[in-house]
Motif scaffolding. Structure first.
Motif, PDB file in Angstrom:
ATOM      1  N   LEU A  12      56.369  49.154   2.853  1.00  0.00           N
ATOM      2  CA  LEU A  12      55.119  49.463   3.545  1.00  0.00           C
ATOM      3  C   LEU A  12      53.904  48.872   2.842  1.00  0.00           C
ATOM      4  CD1 LEU A  12      55.766  53.180   4.538  1.00  0.00           C
ATOM      5  CD2 LEU A  12      55.929  51.146   5.990  1.00  0.00           C
ATOM      6  N   ASP A  13      54.018  48.603   1.544  1.00  0.00           N
ATOM      7  CA  ASP A  13      52.906  48.070   0.761  1.00  0.00           C
ATOM      8  C   ASP A  13      52.787  46.549   0.856  1.00  0.00           C
ATOM      9  OD1 ASP A  13      52.272  50.627  -0.168  1.00  0.00           O
ATOM     10  OD2 ASP A  13      53.614  50.428  -1.879  1.00  0.00           O
ATOM     11  N   LYS A  14      53.825  45.889   1.323  1.00  0.00           N
ATOM     12  CA  LYS A  14      53.823  44.429   1.379  1.00  0.00           C
ATOM     13  C   LYS A  14      52.961  43.922   2.529  1.00  0.00           C
ATOM     14  CE  LYS A  14      58.228  43.455  -0.769  1.00  0.00           C
ATOM     15  NZ  LYS A  14      59.515  42.790  -0.633  1.00  0.00           N
ATOM     16  N   VAL A  15      52.274  42.809   2.273  1.00  0.00           N
ATOM     17  CA  VAL A  15      51.505  42.154   3.324  1.00  0.00           C
ATOM     18  C   VAL A  15      52.499  41.554   4.309  1.00  0.00           C
ATOM     19  CG1 VAL A  15      49.885  40.295   3.833  1.00  0.00           C
ATOM     20  CG2 VAL A  15      49.581  41.680   1.765  1.00  0.00           C
ATOM     21  N   ARG A  16      52.338  41.886   5.568  1.00  0.00           N
ATOM     22  CA  ARG A  16      53.302  41.475   6.590  1.00  0.00           C
ATOM     23  C   ARG A  16      53.112  40.027   7.010  1.00  0.00           C
ATOM     24  NH1 ARG A  16      54.793  45.998  10.766  1.00  0.00           N
ATOM     25  NH2 ARG A  16      56.025  44.202  11.327  1.00  0.00           N
ATOM     26  N   SER A  17      54.193  39.430   7.421  1.00  0.00           N
ATOM     27  CA  SER A  17      54.197  38.056   7.902  1.00  0.00           C
ATOM     28  C   SER A  17      53.438  37.961   9.224  1.00  0.00           C
ATOM     29  CB  SER A  17      55.641  37.605   8.114  1.00  0.00           C
ATOM     30  OG  SER A  17      55.673  36.396   8.826  1.00  0.00           O
ATOM     31  N   PRO A  18      52.703  36.854   9.418  1.00  0.00           N
ATOM     32  CA  PRO A  18      52.004  36.659  10.695  1.00  0.00           C
ATOM     33  C   PRO A  18      52.909  36.059  11.776  1.00  0.00           C
ATOM     34  CG  PRO A  18      51.473  34.871   9.218  1.00  0.00           C
ATOM     35  CD  PRO A  18      52.335  35.835   8.433  1.00  0.00           C
ATOM     36  N   GLU A  64      54.524  27.189   3.323  1.00  0.00           N
ATOM     37  CA  GLU A  64      54.106  28.594   3.254  1.00  0.00           C
ATOM     38  C   GLU A  64      55.160  29.512   3.865  1.00  0.00           C
ATOM     39  OE1 GLU A  64      49.301  27.709   3.501  1.00  0.00           O
ATOM     40  OE2 GLU A  64      50.419  28.137   5.339  1.00  0.00           O
ATOM     41  N   ILE A  65      55.765  29.061   4.949  1.00  0.00           N
ATOM     42  CA  ILE A  65      56.816  29.854   5.588  1.00  0.00           C
ATOM     43  C   ILE A  65      58.004  30.005   4.646  1.00  0.00           C
ATOM     44  CG2 ILE A  65      58.511  29.870   7.473  1.00  0.00           C
ATOM     45  CD1 ILE A  65      56.299  28.384   9.149  1.00  0.00           C
ATOM     46  N   THR A  81      58.552  34.926   1.324  1.00  0.00           N
ATOM     47  CA  THR A  81      59.250  36.078   0.737  1.00  0.00           C
ATOM     48  C   THR A  81      59.143  36.125  -0.782  1.00  0.00           C
ATOM     49  OG1 THR A  81      61.365  34.890   0.692  1.00  0.00           O
ATOM     50  CG2 THR A  81      60.897  36.237   2.648  1.00  0.00           C
ATOM     51  N   GLN A  82      58.787  35.013  -1.404  1.00  0.00           N
ATOM     52  CA  GLN A  82      58.645  34.967  -2.859  1.00  0.00           C
ATOM     53  C   GLN A  82      57.201  35.192  -3.312  1.00  0.00           C
ATOM     54  OE1 GLN A  82      61.621  34.751  -4.305  1.00  0.00           O
ATOM     55  NE2 GLN A  82      62.423  34.486  -2.243  1.00  0.00           N
ATOM     56  N   MET A  83      56.266  35.201  -2.385  1.00  0.00           N
ATOM     57  CA  MET A  83      54.841  35.302  -2.720  1.00  0.00           C
ATOM     58  C   MET A  83      54.443  36.725  -3.091  1.00  0.00           C
ATOM     59  SD  MET A  83      52.904  33.137   0.208  1.00  0.00           S
ATOM     60  CE  MET A  83      53.155  31.385   0.425  1.00  0.00           C
ATOM     61  N   THR A  84      53.421  36.807  -3.928  1.00  0.00           N
ATOM     62  CA  THR A  84      52.805  38.101  -4.216  1.00  0.00           C
ATOM     63  C   THR A  84      51.902  38.462  -3.038  1.00  0.00           C
ATOM     64  OG1 THR A  84      50.840  37.129  -5.242  1.00  0.00           O
ATOM     65  CG2 THR A  84      52.745  37.554  -6.695  1.00  0.00           C
ATOM     66  N   ARG A 127      47.789  37.114   1.069  1.00  0.00           N
ATOM     67  CA  ARG A 127      46.435  37.281   1.611  1.00  0.00           C
ATOM     68  C   ARG A 127      45.697  35.944   1.640  1.00  0.00           C
ATOM     69  NH1 ARG A 127      46.750  41.757  -1.805  1.00  0.00           N
ATOM     70  NH2 ARG A 127      47.169  43.655  -0.658  1.00  0.00           N
ATOM     71  N   ASP A 128      45.903  35.136   0.616  1.00  0.00           N
ATOM     72  CA  ASP A 128      45.293  33.806   0.581  1.00  0.00           C
ATOM     73  C   ASP A 128      45.800  32.954   1.748  1.00  0.00           C
ATOM     74  OD1 ASP A 128      43.652  31.744  -0.637  1.00  0.00           O
ATOM     75  OD2 ASP A 128      45.543  30.809  -1.249  1.00  0.00           O
ATOM     76  N   VAL A 129      47.095  33.007   2.003  1.00  0.00           N
ATOM     77  CA  VAL A 129      47.670  32.274   3.139  1.00  0.00           C
ATOM     78  C   VAL A 129      47.069  32.790   4.440  1.00  0.00           C
ATOM     79  CG1 VAL A 129      49.786  31.871   4.471  1.00  0.00           C
ATOM     80  CG2 VAL A 129      49.815  31.621   1.986  1.00  0.00           C
ATOM     81  N   LEU A 130      46.922  34.099   4.587  1.00  0.00           N
ATOM     82  CA  LEU A 130      46.366  34.657   5.816  1.00  0.00           C
ATOM     83  C   LEU A 130      44.916  34.224   6.026  1.00  0.00           C
ATOM     84  CD1 LEU A 130      47.894  38.255   5.855  1.00  0.00           C
ATOM     85  CD2 LEU A 130      48.626  36.226   7.131  1.00  0.00           C
ATOM     86  N   ARG A 131      44.154  34.047   4.953  1.00  0.00           N
ATOM     87  CA  ARG A 131      42.790  33.520   5.076  1.00  0.00           C
ATOM     88  C   ARG A 131      42.833  32.086   5.598  1.00  0.00           C
ATOM     89  NH1 ARG A 131      41.851  37.100   0.751  1.00  0.00           N
ATOM     90  NH2 ARG A 131      42.606  35.691  -0.853  1.00  0.00           N
TER      91      ARG A 131
END
Length: 60
Positions: A4-10, A32-33, A37-40, A45-49
């Motif tokens: 629940l704490d993980k940033v979800r995939s777009p 990025e895709i 799964t290995q990203m913090t 969040r940086d990718v989502l920006r």
């Protein structure tokens, strides 16, 4: 960290890369895709920006 704490995939289940190696569904690059799964959470969040900026350019 719980799931629940993980940033979800777009991901929107529309998976196709364009000529710039960017997914037409979620606007992430192929790299990025693959690394998602290995990203913090900070990296995600940086990718989502970046995704938000790419989405703006596509909608213009």
């Amino acid at each position: 960290m719980s799931a629940l704490d993980k940033v979800r995939s777009p991901c929107v289940q529309v998976c196709a890369l364009d000529e710039n190696d960017t997914c037409i569904g979620c606007q992430r690059t192929g790299g990025e895709i693959l690394r998602w799964t290995q990203m913090t959470n900070d990296e995600r969040r940086d990718v989502l920006r970046k995704v938000a900026i790419r989405e703006e350019k596509v909608s213009l």
